[in-house]
Design a protein around this motif. Structure first.
Motif, mmCIF file in Angstrom:
data_model
loop_
_atom_site.group_PDB
_atom_site.id
_atom_site.type_symbol
_atom_site.label_atom_id
_atom_site.label_comp_id
_atom_site.label_asym_id
_atom_site.label_seq_id
_atom_site.Cartn_x
_atom_site.Cartn_y
_atom_site.Cartn_z
ATOM 1 N N UNK A 208 0.857 -1.181 0.000
ATOM 2 C CA UNK A 208 0.000 0.000 0.000
ATOM 3 C C UNK A 208 0.896 1.234 0.000
ATOM 4 N N UNK A 209 0.364 2.300 -0.617
ATOM 5 C CA UNK A 209 1.086 3.568 -0.697
ATOM 6 C C UNK A 209 0.170 4.681 -0.241
ATOM 7 N N UNK A 210 0.738 5.626 0.478
ATOM 8 C CA UNK A 210 0.033 6.860 0.800
ATOM 9 C C UNK A 210 0.645 7.944 -0.058
ATOM 10 N N UNK A 211 -0.209 8.608 -0.846
ATOM 11 C CA UNK A 211 0.244 9.687 -1.723
ATOM 12 C C UNK A 211 -0.497 10.964 -1.362
ATOM 13 N N UNK A 212 0.153 12.104 -1.625
ATOM 14 C CA UNK A 212 -0.581 13.361 -1.497
ATOM 15 C C UNK A 212 -1.392 13.567 -2.771
ATOM 16 N N UNK A 213 -2.255 14.581 -2.779
ATOM 17 C CA UNK A 213 -3.143 14.777 -3.930
ATOM 18 C C UNK A 213 -2.401 15.070 -5.226
ATOM 19 N N UNK B 297 4.135 9.589 -0.073
ATOM 20 C CA UNK B 297 4.506 9.957 1.291
ATOM 21 C C UNK B 297 5.161 8.763 1.959
ATOM 22 N N UNK B 298 4.574 7.569 1.801
ATOM 23 C CA UNK B 298 5.195 6.324 2.246
ATOM 24 C C UNK B 298 4.649 5.153 1.448
ATOM 25 N N UNK B 299 5.401 4.062 1.470
ATOM 26 C CA UNK B 299 4.992 2.805 0.861
ATOM 27 C C UNK B 299 5.331 1.702 1.834
#
Length: 183
Positions: free
Chosen positions: A166-171, A176-178
């Motif tokens: 899973x990845x957190x991305x900004x818009x 931001x992290x994986x």
């Protein structure tokens, strides 16, 4: 299957537009919305680009790719203008061999979880704070944060869920992290 997960639009039109652009850029199969789509709620300031009628039009235009659960700010009146179901308290979806239990988070959350087995995932929005937290029992708590009103110095963000990571991305699409599942 590639899932994009977002939450807490709160009627912010420009943020919704960027979220849908991210869905296209990421080539996500489905967008799972964790509630609070149109109304900003009594505890939040009015988003800078508050235009719920524009959000309605944009989301209805993507309805065939949306799955949604009800947030604490979503009402039956909202359902009257949206062309996809938003009133379910939770959804259960599969990601490969992994079961995901998705809810807004105001009732079902890490303090009051459903029964989850090792490796399964609880997805919540509501807090407006991104999270990746392993829980006692081996299940995982994930939160995409908020696409419109981030809190605790976080960025406007969304999650991308694939079978192994899973990845957190900004818009803007910047990572931001994986995390690899199982780390």
């Amino acid at each position: 299957m590639k899932w994009m997960v977002a939450s807490d639009i709160h009627g912010a039109a420009e943020c919704c537009r960027k979220m849908l652009e991210a869905m296209e850029r990421e080539q996500a199969d489905k967008l799972l919305l964790l509630g609070d789509l149109l109304y900003h709620g009594p505890r939040n300031d009015l988003p800078e680009d508050y235009a719920p009628k524009e959000v309605i039009t944009m989301l209805n235009g993507a309805k065939e790719r949306l799955l949604c659960v009800r947030g604490n700010c979503d009402t039956e009146v909202d359902q009257m203008v949206l062309e996809f179901p938003i009133m379910a308290e939770y959804a259960v979806v599969q990601l490969g061999e992994r079961m995901i239990f998705a809810s807004h988070g105001h009732h079902i959350n890490p303090s009051n979880p459903p029964y989850l087995k090792q490796g399964e995932i609880l997805l919540n929005g509501h807090t407006h704070v991104p999270a990746y937290e392993k829980q006692e029992g081996g299940w995982l708590y994930l939160n995409p944060g908020s696409v419109s009103i981030p809190k605790n110095d976080s960025e406007k963000s969304y999650l991308i869920l694939c079978e192994r990571e899973c990845r957190l991305n900004n818009l803007s699409g910047n990572q931001i992290w994986m995390k690899q599942f199982g780390e």
